[in-house]
Write an enzyme that holds these catalytic residues in place. Structure first.
Site, short mmCIF file in Angstrom:
data_model
loop_
_atom_site.label_atom_id
_atom_site.label_comp_id
_atom_site.label_asym_id
_atom_site.label_seq_id
_atom_site.Cartn_x
_atom_site.Cartn_y
_atom_site.Cartn_z
N HIS A 83 -34.90 2.97 6.97
CA HIS A 83 -36.17 3.63 6.65
C HIS A 83 -35.98 4.43 5.37
O HIS A 83 -34.93 5.02 5.14
CB HIS A 83 -36.60 4.55 7.78
CG HIS A 83 -38.07 4.85 7.74
ND1 HIS A 83 -39.02 4.05 8.32
CD2 HIS A 83 -38.77 5.87 7.16
CE1 HIS A 83 -40.23 4.56 8.13
NE2 HIS A 83 -40.10 5.66 7.42
N ASP A 162 -46.83 10.25 15.88
CA ASP A 162 -46.59 10.09 14.44
C ASP A 162 -47.79 9.45 13.77
O ASP A 162 -48.14 9.80 12.63
CB ASP A 162 -45.33 9.27 14.16
CG ASP A 162 -45.01 9.25 12.68
OD1 ASP A 162 -44.90 10.34 12.08
OD2 ASP A 162 -44.90 8.16 12.09
N ARG A 169 -51.07 14.63 7.85
CA ARG A 169 -50.23 15.21 6.79
C ARG A 169 -50.65 14.68 5.43
O ARG A 169 -50.64 15.39 4.43
CB ARG A 169 -48.75 14.89 7.05
CG ARG A 169 -48.17 15.69 8.20
CD ARG A 169 -46.82 15.14 8.60
NE ARG A 169 -45.86 15.14 7.52
CZ ARG A 169 -44.93 14.20 7.34
NH1 ARG A 169 -44.81 13.19 8.17
NH2 ARG A 169 -44.10 14.28 6.34
N SER A 184 -40.74 12.56 11.69
CA SER A 184 -41.64 11.41 11.57
C SER A 184 -40.80 10.12 11.52
O SER A 184 -41.07 9.15 12.24
CB SER A 184 -42.47 11.56 10.29
OG SER A 184 -43.03 10.35 9.90
N LYS A 188 -39.98 7.33 15.04
CA LYS A 188 -40.28 5.89 14.96
C LYS A 188 -39.01 5.07 15.21
O LYS A 188 -39.02 4.08 15.91
CB LYS A 188 -40.83 5.52 13.58
CG LYS A 188 -42.24 6.01 13.33
CD LYS A 188 -42.86 5.38 12.10
CE LYS A 188 -42.38 5.97 10.79
NZ LYS A 188 -43.00 7.24 10.40
N1 URA Z 1 -41.75 8.13 5.86
C1 URA Z 1 -42.16 8.45 7.12
O1 URA Z 1 -42.19 7.61 8.01
N2 URA Z 1 -42.53 9.70 7.34
C2 URA Z 1 -42.51 10.66 6.40
O2 URA Z 1 -42.85 11.78 6.70
C3 URA Z 1 -42.10 10.32 5.09
C4 URA Z 1 -41.71 9.04 4.84
#
Ligand code: URA
Length: 435
Positions: A83, A162, A169, A184, A188
């Site tokens: 990620h 999320d 956000r 966040s 996930k």
């Molecule tokens: N990627 C995400 O999934 N969440 C964030 O807050 C920033 C980047």
């Protein structure tokens, strides 16, 4: 139910929230019992006040518990994902995930939509006509067994907290917070039932946390939090002081990703894909060292296996594979405007967020919750950082849909692309690795 107002006052005044307060607030928010305005206020308080490590772990686990988790035990391959903290032109997941799947791993990638000045992997993939990122949790295993790869979003089933907080956000100025980014991303990723996670933490003006030291702090926070939750994790800190590749905008980035999947395309994108892919393969022991990993990923890009996995995944997820095979073009914006160098100089980048904002001004991003985006607009750079150019040389091509936002995009682009008098050496793509 803990009083949401009490909870947000507690955080506003700089005190750590208890596990009970966090579970109650997030549970009630996801159930629709806490309104967006109170959730926004709490997010802003977290942004200013931060979170202690134990508080962050409770917050992340409460987000994870808001939905289902995938049970991928017993799959015939190790499960790994990466990620990114997000950046301008960051399409690395799109060629990376199929390349890693082609090397023998399962990649159940749950990504986000555009956030702030950055584009999201989900929005980029959905610019392929028909492609759906809504994947029911019970289909993950079967799809992973079939192609080794799923691209999906947070949903009403998986990490709904999320999904709601991320969208909120994006429109309340509460993206740039270490605990909010870390929770966040990790909520996930913890939902995916992974054997390993590689984090791409950006630094530079196009990152949410531009200063390298804050990026390193975010990387350490996420690696520690992941390990506390039993997930082996590694982070690379990578350069977002310049865009990744040359294309910024959804369909334009899909085209550039396809070039990478054909063994072509910009060198920085390929290098990042090989580095992140090598880390992923090493983390789940599919290779013995990073060099073997880099070679394995490069081979999967060059011999068509990665493209084959991507093609199969697009087909399974309802996308038009004719757009990948050249039978049909991806949708494109009708207008073009060329930004020419106003004088001689060395190419540099100012505030890269202006480049992301230029794409939003053209209609390629959201300014309000749930707004539709135009996937076809964007910018393609024609020059490299550090290159010397003469007056009149095309620096970038803007893909647009008539006058809407074009003037604003032109002004932002002129600010983002600088022509300097003195040569400079671009910063390296990879700055460091944590741990
Ligand atoms: N990627 C995400 O999934 N969440 C964030 O807050 C920033 C980047």
């Amino acid at each position: 139910m803990a009083d949401p107002l009490e909870t947000l006052l507690h955080k506003r005044d700089g005190r750590a929230l208890s596990r009970g307060q966090i579970e109650s607030f997030l549970g009630d928010y996801v159930a629709g019992r806490v309104p967006d305005y109170q959730a926004s206020a709490l997010l802003m308080a977290v942004l200013w006040r931060g979170m202690e490590p134990a508080e962050l772990a409770h917050w992340t686990r409460a987000m994870l518990a808001s939905g289902a988790t995938l049970d991928l035990r017993g799959l015939d391959r190790p499960v790994v994902d990466k990620h990114s903290t997000g950046g301008v032109g960051d399409k690395a997941s799109i060629p990376l995930a199929p390349a890693v799947a082609a090397c023998g791993a399962a990649v159940p990638m749950i990504s986000g939509r555009g956030l702030g000045h950055t584009g999201g992997t989900l929005d980029k993939l959905e610019s392929i006509p028909g492609f759906s990122t809504e994947v029911p949790a019970q289909l993950f295993r079967e799809r992973l067994e079939r192609s080794g790869l799923v691209f999906a979003g947070q949903s009403a089933e998986i990490v709904p907290a999320d999904r709601k907080l991320y969208a909120l956000r994006d429109v309340t100025g509460t993206v740039e917070s270490i605990p909010l980014i870390a929770s966040s991303i990790l909520s996930k990723k913890l939902a995916e039932g992974l054997d390993g996670l590689v984090l791409d933490v950006k630094w530079g003006s196009g990152a949410f946390l531009p200063e390298p030291e804050r990026g390193a702090q975010l990387a350490r926070t996420m690696v520690d939090l992941a390990r506390d939750c039993g997930l082996p994790a590694v982070a690379l800190q990578t350069n977002m002081a310049r865009p990744l590749g040359r294309a910024i905008g959804h369909t334009l980035e899909i085209e550039e990703s396809l070039d990478c999947l054909r063994g072509e395309g910009p060198a920085d994108l390929r290098q990042l894909v090989c580095e992140l892919g090598a880390e992923m393969l090493l983390l789940v022991r599919l290779v013995e060292d990073l060099e073997q990993g880099r070679r394995a990923i490069a081979a999967a890009l060059d011999d068509g296996r990665a493209l084959g996995v991507f093609r199969a995944t697009v087909a399974v997820q309802g996308g038009d594979v004719g757009c990948l095979d050249g039978e049909r073009a991806l949708p494109s914006a009708p207008g073009r405007w060329t930004f020419e160098a106003p004088r001689d100089g060395y190419v540099g980048f100012g505030d890269l967020r202006d480049l992301g904002r230029a794409v939003i001004a053209l209609g390629g991003g959201r300014r309000r919750l749930g707004e539709a985006i135009d996937p076809t607009v964007g910018v393609v750079l024609g020059v490299e950082e550090g290159e010397h150019v003469e007056r009149g040389r095309p620096l970038a091509t803007v893909h647009h849909r008539g006058p809407r936002g074009l003037g604003e995009a032109q002004a932002l682009l002129a600010r983002a692309l600088e022509l300097r008098d003195l040569p400079h050496v671009p910063a390296p793509l990879i700055r460091g690795r944590i741990p």
